[in-house]
Design a protein around this motif. Structure first.
Motif, PDB file in Angstrom:
ATOM      1  N   SER A 134     -32.066 -25.243  59.168  1.00  0.00           N
ATOM      2  CA  SER A 134     -31.139 -24.911  57.776  1.00  0.00           C
ATOM      3  C   SER A 134     -31.072 -26.134  56.306  1.00  0.00           C
ATOM      4  O   SER A 134     -30.118 -25.902  55.854  1.00  0.00           O
ATOM      5  N   ASP A 135     -31.744 -27.551  57.067  1.00  0.00           N
ATOM      6  CA  ASP A 135     -31.295 -28.323  56.453  1.00  0.00           C
ATOM      7  C   ASP A 135     -31.899 -28.973  55.186  1.00  0.00           C
ATOM      8  O   ASP A 135     -32.510 -28.994  55.061  1.00  0.00           O
ATOM      9  N   LEU A 136     -31.716 -27.867  54.005  1.00  0.00           N
ATOM     10  CA  LEU A 136     -32.502 -28.123  52.667  1.00  0.00           C
ATOM     11  C   LEU A 136     -31.858 -28.108  51.847  1.00  0.00           C
ATOM     12  O   LEU A 136     -32.958 -28.163  50.879  1.00  0.00           O
ATOM     13  N   ASP A 137     -30.498 -28.327  51.869  1.00  0.00           N
ATOM     14  CA  ASP A 137     -29.959 -28.704  50.803  1.00  0.00           C
ATOM     15  C   ASP A 137     -30.650 -30.043  50.004  1.00  0.00           C
ATOM     16  O   ASP A 137     -30.835 -31.028  50.842  1.00  0.00           O
ATOM     17  N   LEU A 138     -30.606 -30.157  48.877  1.00  0.00           N
ATOM     18  CA  LEU A 138     -30.822 -31.805  47.876  1.00  0.00           C
ATOM     19  C   LEU A 138     -29.844 -31.994  46.865  1.00  0.00           C
ATOM     20  O   LEU A 138     -29.340 -30.951  46.617  1.00  0.00           O
ATOM     21  N   ALA A 139     -29.734 -33.268  46.405  1.00  0.00           N
ATOM     22  CA  ALA A 139     -28.617 -33.889  45.653  1.00  0.00           C
ATOM     23  C   ALA A 139     -29.412 -32.943  44.462  1.00  0.00           C
ATOM     24  O   ALA A 139     -30.330 -33.238  44.260  1.00  0.00           O
ATOM     25  N   VAL A 140     -27.930 -33.134  43.523  1.00  0.00           N
ATOM     26  CA  VAL A 140     -28.451 -32.929  42.398  1.00  0.00           C
ATOM     27  C   VAL A 140     -28.513 -34.270  41.468  1.00  0.00           C
ATOM     28  O   VAL A 140     -28.274 -34.932  41.575  1.00  0.00           O
ATOM     29  N   PRO A 141     -29.934 -34.136  40.656  1.00  0.00           N
ATOM     30  CA  PRO A 141     -30.119 -35.435  40.402  1.00  0.00           C
ATOM     31  C   PRO A 141     -29.689 -35.506  38.659  1.00  0.00           C
ATOM     32  O   PRO A 141     -28.272 -34.677  38.053  1.00  0.00           O
ATOM     33  N   GLY A 142     -29.272 -36.544  38.135  1.00  0.00           N
ATOM     34  CA  GLY A 142     -27.939 -36.586  36.998  1.00  0.00           C
ATOM     35  C   GLY A 142     -28.904 -36.288  35.469  1.00  0.00           C
ATOM     36  O   GLY A 142     -29.630 -37.386  35.372  1.00  0.00           O
ATOM     37  N   ALA A 143     -28.189 -35.403  35.194  1.00  0.00           N
ATOM     38  CA  ALA A 143     -28.957 -34.614  33.901  1.00  0.00           C
ATOM     39  C   ALA A 143     -28.397 -34.058  32.898  1.00  0.00           C
ATOM     40  O   ALA A 143     -27.320 -33.455  33.754  1.00  0.00           O
ATOM     41  N   ASP A 144     -27.864 -34.283  32.071  1.00  0.00           N
ATOM     42  CA  ASP A 144     -27.384 -33.242  30.945  1.00  0.00           C
ATOM     43  C   ASP A 144     -27.770 -31.842  30.668  1.00  0.00           C
ATOM     44  O   ASP A 144     -29.022 -31.893  29.911  1.00  0.00           O
ATOM     45  N   VAL A 145     -27.334 -30.519  31.663  1.00  0.00           N
ATOM     46  CA  VAL A 145     -28.784 -29.710  31.341  1.00  0.00           C
ATOM     47  C   VAL A 145     -27.680 -28.773  30.966  1.00  0.00           C
ATOM     48  O   VAL A 145     -25.745 -28.926  31.672  1.00  0.00           O
ATOM     49  N   PRO A 146     -27.663 -27.511  30.530  1.00  0.00           N
ATOM     50  CA  PRO A 146     -26.280 -26.395  30.006  1.00  0.00           C
ATOM     51  C   PRO A 146     -25.950 -25.585  31.496  1.00  0.00           C
ATOM     52  O   PRO A 146     -27.309 -25.843  32.319  1.00  0.00           O
ATOM     53  N   HIS A 147     -24.182 -25.957  31.721  1.00  0.00           N
ATOM     54  CA  HIS A 147     -24.767 -24.619  33.054  1.00  0.00           C
ATOM     55  C   HIS A 147     -24.456 -23.200  33.049  1.00  0.00           C
ATOM     56  O   HIS A 147     -24.253 -23.106  31.733  1.00  0.00           O
ATOM     57  N   GLY A 148     -24.629 -22.823  33.690  1.00  0.00           N
ATOM     58  CA  GLY A 148     -24.206 -21.399  34.196  1.00  0.00           C
ATOM     59  C   GLY A 148     -24.971 -20.274  33.441  1.00  0.00           C
ATOM     60  O   GLY A 148     -25.319 -19.283  32.721  1.00  0.00           O
ATOM     61  N   VAL A 149     -26.647 -20.960  32.958  1.00  0.00           N
ATOM     62  CA  VAL A 149     -27.171 -20.207  32.418  1.00  0.00           C
ATOM     63  C   VAL A 149     -28.243 -18.836  33.434  1.00  0.00           C
ATOM     64  O   VAL A 149     -27.778 -19.623  34.794  1.00  0.00           O
ATOM     65  N   THR A 150     -29.487 -18.391  32.926  1.00  0.00           N
ATOM     66  CA  THR A 150     -29.975 -17.460  33.708  1.00  0.00           C
ATOM     67  C   THR A 150     -31.280 -17.495  33.510  1.00  0.00           C
ATOM     68  O   THR A 150     -31.779 -17.732  32.493  1.00  0.00           O
ATOM     69  N   ILE A 151     -31.955 -18.628  34.656  1.00  0.00           N
ATOM     70  CA  ILE A 151     -33.232 -19.215  34.291  1.00  0.00           C
ATOM     71  C   ILE A 151     -34.094 -17.488  34.427  1.00  0.00           C
ATOM     72  O   ILE A 151     -34.449 -16.689  35.591  1.00  0.00           O
ATOM     73  N   VAL A 152     -35.395 -17.536  33.428  1.00  0.00           N
ATOM     74  CA  VAL A 152     -36.173 -16.646  33.654  1.00  0.00           C
ATOM     75  C   VAL A 152     -37.662 -17.690  33.876  1.00  0.00           C
ATOM     76  O   VAL A 152     -37.959 -18.338  32.855  1.00  0.00           O
ATOM     77  N   HIS A 153     -38.269 -17.386  34.796  1.00  0.00           N
ATOM     78  CA  HIS A 153     -39.745 -18.215  35.019  1.00  0.00           C
ATOM     79  C   HIS A 153     -40.852 -17.730  35.053  1.00  0.00           C
ATOM     80  O   HIS A 153     -41.332 -16.918  36.436  1.00  0.00           O
ATOM     81  N   PRO A 154     -41.737 -17.257  34.525  1.00  0.00           N
ATOM     82  CA  PRO A 154     -42.316 -16.528  34.099  1.00  0.00           C
ATOM     83  C   PRO A 154     -43.957 -17.291  35.005  1.00  0.00           C
ATOM     84  O   PRO A 154     -44.547 -16.050  35.456  1.00  0.00           O
ATOM     85  N   GLY A 155     -44.220 -18.768  35.037  1.00  0.00           N
ATOM     86  CA  GLY A 155     -44.909 -18.713  35.796  1.00  0.00           C
ATOM     87  C   GLY A 155     -45.354 -19.045  37.244  1.00  0.00           C
ATOM     88  O   GLY A 155     -44.667 -19.153  38.260  1.00  0.00           O
ATOM     89  N   ALA A 156     -46.168 -19.437  37.144  1.00  0.00           N
ATOM     90  CA  ALA A 156     -46.980 -20.058  38.985  1.00  0.00           C
ATOM     91  C   ALA A 156     -48.283 -20.193  39.334  1.00  0.00           C
ATOM     92  O   ALA A 156     -49.103 -20.282  38.236  1.00  0.00           O
ATOM     93  N   LYS A 157     -48.254 -20.691  39.939  1.00  0.00           N
ATOM     94  CA  LYS A 157     -49.343 -22.169  39.895  1.00  0.00           C
ATOM     95  C   LYS A 157     -51.205 -20.926  40.362  1.00  0.00           C
ATOM     96  O   LYS A 157     -52.530 -21.554  40.012  1.00  0.00           O
ATOM     97  N   SER A 158     -50.410 -19.483  40.405  1.00  0.00           N
ATOM     98  CA  SER A 158     -52.237 -18.649  40.975  1.00  0.00           C
ATOM     99  C   SER A 158     -51.837 -17.291  40.306  1.00  0.00           C
ATOM    100  O   SER A 158     -50.987 -16.677  40.081  1.00  0.00           O
TER     101      SER A 158
END
Length: 308
Positions: A134-158
């Motif tokens: 269950s130890d799957l969490d990652l630290a959050v990289p320091g980056a200036d990004v918008p908050h509260g958005v909904t991400i639609v990610h249409p791509g995939a490797k194949s």
């Protein structure tokens, strides 16, 4: 030195996090090195505890790896090729799945129907290393990004794992109409696809270009992620961001988020798991997924997150 090999992609690295942390805890006084693509560095840093990154491409010789590590751990595959890549380094011990073609018998057997997280934890447990799946969490990289958005990610490797762009666009448009701030993400190679989805959705300014660190930070701060069976789904798991993940040829039993997290919703209409790198058209199980299903799952994911 303990050298682990995992020269694959984002999702592959994310599913190996519990194993890498188990190794770190088991060998506190040793240098822990990870052989992986250099472009994954922001996520490797987010895991924590990795002392050295050895730049390594999939199936290429480990030219940059130090010779004679104390232990070489094969987190890459079942062998024999990956076993042999590590053997040439002359490690004191090779921890890997048993592989008759590689002449390696000191290891557990490979199970085809096993979840990827459980697979690698089972490998190191065989050699006496405790591991928390269950130890799957990652630290959050320091980056200036918008908050509260909904991400639609249409791509995939194949192509077999890519839901049609028209359907992604329909979901993006309807979420926008419901008050979501929708952004469309993808790799540099997927920018044309992202533009098409955003334009079909009537959101021509929705495409956002990010590096891997910025993408991770964006997911961590997001309201919702809608995607296929690809790396960003594992980022949503790592940051406990509500998500809807659409599966096609590969079963979520093998690569899906933890089943006890209702804020990660999976949709799969398959009956058996197949190869995930199929080169052909969109898999029928993925084509069976409807826009209404995705929107209903999105509501369930957000409701589950709100009740936490």
């Amino acid at each position: 030195m303990i050298l682990a090999l995992r020269a694959l992609g984002v999702g592959d690295l994310a599913t190996a996090v519990p194993t890498l942390r188990g190794l770190r805890a088991a060998f506190p006084g040793e240098t822990l090195a990870l052989a992986a693509p250099a472009w994954l560095t922001p996520l490797i840093v987010a895991i924590g505890g990795i002392d050295r990154i050895v730049a390594a491409a999939e199936l290429e010789p480990l030219d940059m790896a130090p010779a004679m590590p104390r232990i070489a751990v094969n987190l890459h595959g079942s062998g024999p090729e990956s076993h042999q890549r590590l053997r040439v380094l002359r490690p004191g011990a090779l921890w890997a799945f048993a592989s008759a073609p590689a002449g390696h018998q000191d290891g557990p057997g490979w199970h085809d129907g096993e979840h990827e997280v459980r697979r690698w934890c089972r490998l190191v447990r065989y050699y006496g290393v405790p591991c928390d799946e269950s130890d799957l969490d990652l630290a959050v990289p320091g980056a200036d990004v918008p908050h509260g958005v909904t991400i639609v990610h249409p791509g995939a490797k194949s192509p077999a794992r890519r839901w049609p762009p028209e359907r992604f666009a329909s979901v993006a448009r309807r979420l926008h109409e419901a008050g979501h701030h929708v952004l469309v993400t993808g790799s540099p190679a997927e920018q044309q696809l992202c533009v098409r989805v955003s334009e079909l959705a009537g959101l021509p300014g929705a495409v956002i270009r990010t590096g891997l660190g910025e993408l991770a930070a964006l997911v961590a701060a997001a309201r919702l992620v809608i995607c296929g069976d690809t790396g960003i789904a594992h980022l949503a798991t790592a940051y406990r961001t509500p998500s809807v993940v659409l599966f096609g040829p590969v079963s979520p039993v093998l690569w899906g988020p933890p089943a006890d997290r209702a804020y990660h919703q999976v949709i799969w209409h398959g009956t058996r798991s197949e190869r995930g790198d199929l080169p052909g058209p969109v898999h029928p199980a993925l084509l069976a997924v409807t826009e209404d299903e995705v929107l209903a799952a999105a509501e369930k994911a957000q409701d589950a997150a709100a009740s936490q």
